[in-house]
Motif scaffolding. Structure first.
Motif, PDB file in Angstrom:
ATOM      1  N   ASP A 105      40.045 -16.976  64.914  1.00 40.51           N
ATOM      2  CA  ASP A 105      39.209 -16.532  63.797  1.00 40.51           C
ATOM      3  C   ASP A 105      38.074 -15.656  64.317  1.00 40.51           C
ATOM      4  N   GLY A 106      37.385 -14.985  63.368  1.00 41.95           N
ATOM      5  CA  GLY A 106      36.199 -14.202  63.710  1.00 41.95           C
ATOM      6  C   GLY A 106      36.502 -12.817  64.234  1.00 41.95           C
ATOM      7  N   LEU A 107      37.729 -12.341  64.089  1.00 42.75           N
ATOM      8  CA  LEU A 107      38.068 -11.002  64.584  1.00 42.75           C
ATOM      9  C   LEU A 107      37.739  -9.955  63.534  1.00 42.75           C
ATOM     10  N   GLY A 108      37.576  -8.719  63.979  1.00 42.91           N
ATOM     11  CA  GLY A 108      37.201  -7.629  63.096  1.00 42.91           C
ATOM     12  C   GLY A 108      35.718  -7.322  63.124  1.00 42.91           C
ATOM     13  N   LEU A 109      34.923  -8.221  63.700  1.00 44.15           N
ATOM     14  CA  LEU A 109      33.480  -7.973  63.800  1.00 44.15           C
ATOM     15  C   LEU A 109      33.131  -7.178  65.048  1.00 44.15           C
ATOM     16  N   SER A 110      33.853  -7.413  66.131  1.00 42.08           N
ATOM     17  CA  SER A 110      33.666  -6.689  67.383  1.00 42.08           C
ATOM     18  C   SER A 110      34.975  -5.991  67.731  1.00 42.08           C
ATOM     19  N   ALA A 111      34.921  -4.669  67.876  1.00 39.00           N
ATOM     20  CA  ALA A 111      36.137  -3.914  68.176  1.00 39.00           C
ATOM     21  C   ALA A 111      36.720  -4.312  69.529  1.00 39.00           C
ATOM     22  N   ALA A 112      35.845  -4.539  70.499  1.00 33.56           N
ATOM     23  CA  ALA A 112      36.324  -4.888  71.838  1.00 33.56           C
ATOM     24  C   ALA A 112      37.010  -6.260  71.842  1.00 33.56           C
ATOM     25  N   THR A 113      36.387  -7.236  71.181  1.00 36.43           N
ATOM     26  CA  THR A 113      36.979  -8.580  71.137  1.00 36.43           C
ATOM     27  C   THR A 113      38.288  -8.575  70.349  1.00 36.43           C
TER      28      THR A 113
END
Length: 357
Positions: free
Chosen positions: A186-194
């Motif tokens: 979860d939590g993807l889309g907030l940081s491009a690198a992550t």
């Protein structure tokens, strides 16, 4: 008898002045017999060979020789021939039974191209060779409705559901596996690198959840599906109806909704998901093991071991992990070694859709 002279007495014994002794009659007879013997043997040898070939050639059991045909020599100068008329090909199935190129591409993940030029009705289909785990592009028109806010999932006229169309198929032997584990990040889309790290380093069977408030979500979802990851839409615990529609229209291709809402507050959201053919996963109560960004590396390893024990005891376990670079690195190492320990990694939708299976 002639009398020997003194000069003859001085010669070495066995020498008679350099003249060889005349052959005796016996020697001449032996030489004559040897010559005639050789001659007779030669006659018998060649005569027997000739007689054998003659008899074999006349025998009815001798296999007939296969005639060898020689191709006629090509003429020195050949005039250029006119282009041959195209041969009529098999007309194929009736037009009413043909599958549209777009539907073939959506269903099978193949590239359908109609080449330019005078090739009436020709279709080139490039089938993946299996080396790429990519999923079919989204949106699929069967389960999509266009709205002013953007594309929204719907149940297709043929009963198709986004939960099935956009899900990653489970491994063929998943039903026989004694222990299965699904991992949702979860939590993807907030940081491009992550987000890129998760897409590129985790196995394709890991499910990725994109936060509705993230950036470049259509591109992130497309990249994730191209790498074989199924995608969920991550929504907050409580969201008003108007904002819910806008959030669900941020990108296409998700098979379900992940939310932090508890079971007592899932009513409206669960109803919306059901009406649109989506799966629902609540982090509170839906996941067996939760990994947060603040957990130490040792605690994460202990959580991995606990998830394995649950899967071996119950046959299945779902892990929900918050995306962070360090946690993603641990997940990549751990998931790569699961099968060696008798645990099968499967997409989350295969366990969400069958909560007891």
């Amino acid at each position: 008898m002639p009398q020997a002279t003194l000069k003859d007495l001085d010669k070495p014994l066995g020498c008679d002045g350099g003249r060889p002794p005349a052959p005796s009659g016996r020697d001449r007879l032996l030489r004559f017999g040897l010559v005639w013997g050789v001659a007779i043997a030669a006659v018998l040898l060649f005569g027997g060979h000739f007689l054998t070939e003659t008899l074999i050639s006349r025998s009815p059991f001798r296999p007939a020789e296969t005639p060898v045909a020689t191709a006629p020599a090509a003429p020195a100068h050949v005039a250029p021939r006119e282009a041959a008329e195209p041969t009529p090909s098999d007309p194929g199935p009736p037009a009413g039974n043909r599958t549209a190129a777009s539907e073939v591409e959506q269903n099978a993940g193949v590239a359908v191209v109609r080449p330019a030029g005078n090739v009436p009705g020709a279709i080139i289909i490039t089938v993946p060779d299996g080396s790429e785990p990519g999923l079919a592009p989204a949106p699929d028109p069967r389960v999509t409705v266009e709205t002013p806010a953007g594309p929204l999932p719907r149940i297709g006229d043929d009963g198709s559901r986004a939960a099935e169309v956009y899900a990653r198929p489970a491994p063929p032997h998943a039903a026989m596996a004694p222990a299965r584990i699904a991992v949702v990040v979860d939590g993807l889309g907030l940081s491009a690198a992550t987000t890129q790290q998760a897409i590129e380093t985790l196995p394709a069977d890991v499910t990725l959840a994109l936060v509705a408030s993230g950036t470049a979500l259509p591109e992130a979802a497309a990249a994730a599906r191209q790498n074989g990851h199924e995608v969920l839409l991550s929504l907050p615990a409580e969201i008003p109806g108007a904002e819910l529609t806008a959030a669900m229209a941020r990108f296409a291709g998700y098979a379900g909704i992940l939310t932090a809402a508890g079971a007592d507050r899932l009513g409206p959201l669960a109803h919306e998901a059901e009406q649109r053919g989506l799966l629902m996963l609540a982090s509170a109560g839906g996941a067996d093991v939760t990994l947060t960004q603040t957990m130490a590396a040792e605690a994460v390893e202990q959580a991995f071991a606990r998830a394995e024990r649950l899967a071996q005891r119950n046959g299945r376990a779902i892990i929900l992990a918050e995306g962070s670079p360090s946690l993603l690195r641990q997940l990549a190492r751990w998931t790569a070694s699961l099968e060696r320990r008798g645990v099968l990694l499967v997409p989350a939708t295969s366990l969400i859709a069958n909560p007891k299976g």
